[in-house]
Design a protein around this motif. Sequence first.
Motif, short mmCIF file in Angstrom:
data_model
loop_
_atom_site.label_atom_id
_atom_site.label_comp_id
_atom_site.label_asym_id
_atom_site.label_seq_id
_atom_site.Cartn_x
_atom_site.Cartn_y
_atom_site.Cartn_z
N LEU A 79 0.82 -1.21 0.00
CA LEU A 79 0.00 0.00 0.00
C LEU A 79 0.85 1.26 0.00
O LEU A 79 0.51 2.25 -0.65
CB LEU A 79 -0.95 -0.01 1.19
CG LEU A 79 -2.08 -1.04 1.13
CD1 LEU A 79 -2.86 -1.06 2.44
CD2 LEU A 79 -2.99 -0.79 -0.05
N ARG A 80 1.97 1.23 0.71
CA ARG A 80 2.87 2.40 0.71
C ARG A 80 3.47 2.61 -0.68
O ARG A 80 3.61 3.74 -1.15
CB ARG A 80 4.00 2.21 1.71
CG ARG A 80 3.65 2.41 3.14
CD ARG A 80 3.34 3.85 3.50
NE ARG A 80 4.34 4.81 3.15
CZ ARG A 80 5.22 5.35 3.98
NH1 ARG A 80 5.21 5.02 5.23
NH2 ARG A 80 6.08 6.25 3.55
N LEU A 81 3.85 1.52 -1.35
CA LEU A 81 4.39 1.65 -2.70
C LEU A 81 3.35 2.19 -3.67
O LEU A 81 3.64 3.04 -4.52
CB LEU A 81 4.93 0.31 -3.19
CG LEU A 81 6.24 -0.14 -2.56
CD1 LEU A 81 6.55 -1.58 -2.96
CD2 LEU A 81 7.36 0.79 -2.97
N LEU A 82 2.12 1.70 -3.54
CA LEU A 82 1.05 2.21 -4.40
C LEU A 82 0.77 3.68 -4.13
O LEU A 82 0.47 4.43 -5.07
CB LEU A 82 -0.23 1.39 -4.19
CG LEU A 82 -0.25 0.02 -4.83
CD1 LEU A 82 -1.50 -0.74 -4.42
CD2 LEU A 82 -0.16 0.13 -6.34
N ALA A 83 0.87 4.09 -2.88
CA ALA A 83 0.64 5.50 -2.53
C ALA A 83 1.69 6.40 -3.17
O ALA A 83 1.44 7.59 -3.35
CB ALA A 83 0.64 5.67 -1.02
N PHE A 84 2.83 5.86 -3.53
CA PHE A 84 3.84 6.65 -4.24
C PHE A 84 3.70 6.53 -5.75
O PHE A 84 3.70 7.53 -6.47
CB PHE A 84 5.25 6.22 -3.82
CG PHE A 84 6.33 6.88 -4.65
CD1 PHE A 84 6.70 8.18 -4.41
CD2 PHE A 84 6.96 6.18 -5.68
CE1 PHE A 84 7.68 8.81 -5.17
CE2 PHE A 84 7.94 6.79 -6.44
CZ PHE A 84 8.30 8.10 -6.18
N PHE A 85 3.59 5.30 -6.25
CA PHE A 85 3.66 5.10 -7.69
C PHE A 85 2.41 5.55 -8.45
O PHE A 85 2.52 5.95 -9.61
CB PHE A 85 3.96 3.63 -8.02
CG PHE A 85 5.42 3.31 -7.84
CD1 PHE A 85 6.38 3.90 -8.63
CD2 PHE A 85 5.82 2.43 -6.86
CE1 PHE A 85 7.72 3.62 -8.46
CE2 PHE A 85 7.16 2.13 -6.68
CZ PHE A 85 8.11 2.73 -7.48
N VAL A 86 1.26 5.50 -7.84
CA VAL A 86 0.05 5.97 -8.53
C VAL A 86 0.12 7.48 -8.78
O VAL A 86 -0.08 7.91 -9.93
CB VAL A 86 -1.23 5.54 -7.77
CG1 VAL A 86 -2.45 6.23 -8.34
CG2 VAL A 86 -1.39 4.03 -7.83
N PRO A 87 0.39 8.31 -7.77
CA PRO A 87 0.52 9.74 -8.08
C PRO A 87 1.69 10.04 -9.03
O PRO A 87 1.58 10.92 -9.88
CB PRO A 87 0.77 10.39 -6.72
CG PRO A 87 0.25 9.44 -5.73
CD PRO A 87 0.44 8.08 -6.32
N PHE A 88 2.77 9.29 -8.89
CA PHE A 88 3.91 9.51 -9.78
C PHE A 88 3.52 9.20 -11.22
O PHE A 88 3.86 9.95 -12.14
CB PHE A 88 5.08 8.64 -9.36
CG PHE A 88 6.33 8.87 -10.16
CD1 PHE A 88 7.06 10.03 -9.99
CD2 PHE A 88 6.78 7.94 -11.07
CE1 PHE A 88 8.22 10.26 -10.72
CE2 PHE A 88 7.92 8.14 -11.81
CZ PHE A 88 8.64 9.31 -11.64
N GLY A 89 2.79 8.11 -11.42
CA GLY A 89 2.34 7.76 -12.77
C GLY A 89 1.39 8.79 -13.35
O GLY A 89 1.46 9.12 -14.54
N VAL A 90 0.50 9.30 -12.52
CA VAL A 90 -0.44 10.33 -13.00
C VAL A 90 0.32 11.60 -13.37
O VAL A 90 0.04 12.23 -14.39
CB VAL A 90 -1.51 10.62 -11.92
CG1 VAL A 90 -2.32 11.84 -12.27
CG2 VAL A 90 -2.42 9.41 -11.75
N MET A 91 1.29 11.98 -12.57
CA MET A 91 2.06 13.18 -12.86
C MET A 91 2.93 13.03 -14.11
O MET A 91 3.22 14.01 -14.78
CB MET A 91 2.91 13.58 -11.66
CG MET A 91 2.08 14.25 -10.58
SD MET A 91 3.09 14.92 -9.29
CE MET A 91 3.09 13.54 -8.17
N MET A 92 3.34 11.80 -14.40
CA MET A 92 4.15 11.58 -15.59
C MET A 92 3.33 11.76 -16.87
O MET A 92 3.89 11.84 -17.96
CB MET A 92 4.76 10.17 -15.58
CG MET A 92 5.94 10.03 -14.63
SD MET A 92 7.42 10.83 -15.23
CE MET A 92 7.46 12.32 -14.30
N LEU A 93 2.01 11.85 -16.75
CA LEU A 93 1.17 12.10 -17.92
C LEU A 93 1.25 13.56 -18.37
O LEU A 93 0.92 13.87 -19.51
CB LEU A 93 -0.28 11.73 -17.61
CG LEU A 93 -0.54 10.25 -17.32
CD1 LEU A 93 -1.99 10.05 -16.91
CD2 LEU A 93 -0.18 9.39 -18.50
#
Length: 86
Positions: free
Chosen positions: A12-26
């Motif tokens: 869950l901690r990894l998802l809390a980082f990678f989901v916003p990071f992926g959205v920002m990479m758009l």
Amino acid sequence: MRARSAFVYSLLRLLAFFVPFGVMMLFPILREHYWLAAIFAALIGLSLSMLFLRRPLDEVSTGLSERREERRRNARDESVEDAATD
């Protein structure tokens, strides 16, 4: 400590980082400045984990505390047994 609770919390901690990071990479501007997106994603992930991951964190820390206390108790028992045999 149950390994499942530690695994769930870590995931869950990894998802809390990678989901916003992926959205920002758009966004094109953040693609050029990926380090800025990583900083923002870390701050968002920290905030999300503080708000929503309190229960999994409590489970993991309680399990670690119980495990440490059990080891201390076993060490004391062994030292008492060693003293009794000497």
